[in-house]
Design a protein around this motif. Structure first.
Motif, PDB file in Angstrom:
ATOM      1  N   THR A 135      -7.392   7.125  -2.428  1.00  0.00           N
ATOM      2  CA  THR A 135      -7.885   5.537  -2.242  1.00  0.00           C
ATOM      3  C   THR A 135      -8.085   4.999  -1.124  1.00  0.00           C
ATOM      4  N   LEU A 195       0.776  -1.614  -0.178  1.00  0.00           N
ATOM      5  CA  LEU A 195       0.037   0.126  -0.086  1.00  0.00           C
ATOM      6  C   LEU A 195       1.128   1.243  -0.125  1.00  0.00           C
ATOM      7  N   LEU A 207      -7.211  -2.531  -3.772  1.00  0.00           N
ATOM      8  CA  LEU A 207      -6.572  -0.955  -3.697  1.00  0.00           C
ATOM      9  C   LEU A 207      -7.268  -0.199  -5.006  1.00  0.00           C
ATOM     10  N   VAL A 214      -9.485   1.521   0.663  1.00  0.00           N
ATOM     11  CA  VAL A 214      -9.221  -0.359   1.047  1.00  0.00           C
ATOM     12  C   VAL A 214     -10.189  -0.604   0.988  1.00  0.00           C
ATOM     13  N   LEU A 268      -6.099  -2.425   9.694  1.00  0.00           N
ATOM     14  CA  LEU A 268      -6.158  -3.599   8.768  1.00  0.00           C
ATOM     15  C   LEU A 268      -5.840  -4.696   9.674  1.00  0.00           C
ATOM     16  N   VAL A 278      -6.931  -8.417  -0.726  1.00  0.00           N
ATOM     17  CA  VAL A 278      -6.737  -7.471  -0.400  1.00  0.00           C
ATOM     18  C   VAL A 278      -7.067  -6.275  -1.681  1.00  0.00           C
TER      19      VAL A 278
END
Length: 364
Positions: free
Chosen positions: A297, A161, A238, A299, A224, A236
């Motif tokens: 962004t 990330l 992004l 998640v 997280l 996951v």
């Protein structure tokens, strides 16, 4: 053949010696008197001498007729009693052993060079395959040589990330550099709080955006970590820019084939991270020559529906967008190493959870 040599040894008669000694002891004025032995005495004295001479000549003649000693016999012994031939054999044996060792070392060096060149060739082939898959399929596969821990899988996600945010120009510098810069700025503010100095509006705005972005990123990373402690997280997402239905860019971290173990049985996360980022660097998955604008962004993480997480919001009807290219980073454990321990997981009870906070990028 050596020539016989005659060695004559002059021997004085005892009586003559006594006469000469007596003459020497007398006064020098007295005339010396010479006495000569009789013929009988001369003949009796000469017979043994001639016999001795004859025997000596015979021995010398026999020695001259006998074969000469070879160099090997002459060098067999030396005055101190050392066996020269045995020393020579030992020296030859040592030289042979040294030669064998040198030859063995040369063979080992050659085999090492061949194995190194073979490994280099295999590495080049693997790198070429990684680049091909990244360009054609949009997928980068990272195979670990053993199982990892749950905490290790969280570190993979957190570092990816941070890397994506920096490589996609959502951060002006790396996360660690931002943290250091922010701490240094706070220290300067504390030191200069009693000093009135004009501060630029642009600098203050950048510091505020930097602080806000760091807070959002640190909160997402912390939550997280909590989620990874409550449930296994096989995937996951992004999602950058736009909406969840049609984002601008989409990156997926797939860990379904990653074998997890507890305690200290797993691989070290640091070594796995080196392998991970080397593969990403070779694949060149995150670089793009096109200019990238700032965008938020989001998640999302796939976890068990009953994991009990509170901060993330469940998205039961969420589906991965298909109208945007999905860049996949697949992390897996080598099946040949842990084939017996692998169990097929059931993902039917897993749902997507969305982070309520979006990470907003900024630039200087």
């Amino acid at each position: 053949m050596a020539e016989p040599c005659l060695v004559l040894k002059t021997t004085l008669d005892p009586e003559v010696s006594e006469n000469q000694s007596a003459a020497n002891s007398e006064d020098s004025r007295v005339k010396r008197r010479l006495s000569f032995p009789s013929e009988k005495e001369i003949s009796s004295r000469e017979e043994p001498s001639l016999t001795y001479l004859d025997l000596s000549l015979q021995c010398l003649s026999d020695d001259s007729n006998s074969p000469q000693p070879t160099d090997e016999k002459l060098s067999a012994t030396v005055p101190n009693g050392t066996d020269v031939s045995s020393e020579q054999r030992e020296e030859d044996k040592e030289n042979t052993e040294i030669h064998q060792e040198e030859q063995q070392e040369e063979e080992e060096a050659t085999s090492c060079q061949e194995s190194a060149s073979e490994r280099h060739s295999n590495t080049q082939d693997r790198d070429a395959e990684v680049v091909r898959r990244a360009k054609e399929e949009g997928c980068v596969s990272v195979i670990f040589p053993g199982p990892v821990t749950q905490d290790g899988s969280y570190r993979f996600v957190s570092e990816i990330l941070k890397c994506v945010l920096y490589q996609r120009q959502q951060l002006p510098m790396t996360y660690e550099q931002l943290v250091f810069s922010q701490k240094r700025q706070q220290q300067r503010d504390v030191e200069d709080k009693d000093v009135v100095r004009p501060r630029k509006v642009h600098s203050a705005d950048v510091d505020y955006k930097c602080q806000q972005t760091l807070q959002e990123l640190e909160e997402v990373l912390h939550q997280l970590e909590v989620l990874f402690s409550l449930s296994r997280v096989p995937r996951v997402l992004l999602m950058m820019g736009g909406s969840l239905v049609l984002p601008k860019e989409l990156y997926e971290i797939n860990m379904e084939d990653l074998l997890l173990v507890g305690g200290e049985q797993g691989l070290r996360a640091s070594s796995c991270l080196r392998l991970l980022f080397r593969t990403l660097f070779v694949a060149d998955l995150l670089s793009d020559s096109r200019p990238v604008r700032l965008m938020p962004t989001t998640v999302l993480a796939l976890a068990h529906r009953d994991c009990g997480v509170d901060w993330f919001r469940p998205k039961l009807q969420f589906k991965i967008p298909t109208r945007v290219k999905n860049q996949i980073i697949a992390l897996a454990t080598d099946p040949n190493v842990c084939e017996k321990q692998r169990e097929k997981a059931d993902w039917q009870d897993y749902v997507w959870f969305q982070a309520p906070v979006t990470i907003k990028g900024f630039s200087n």
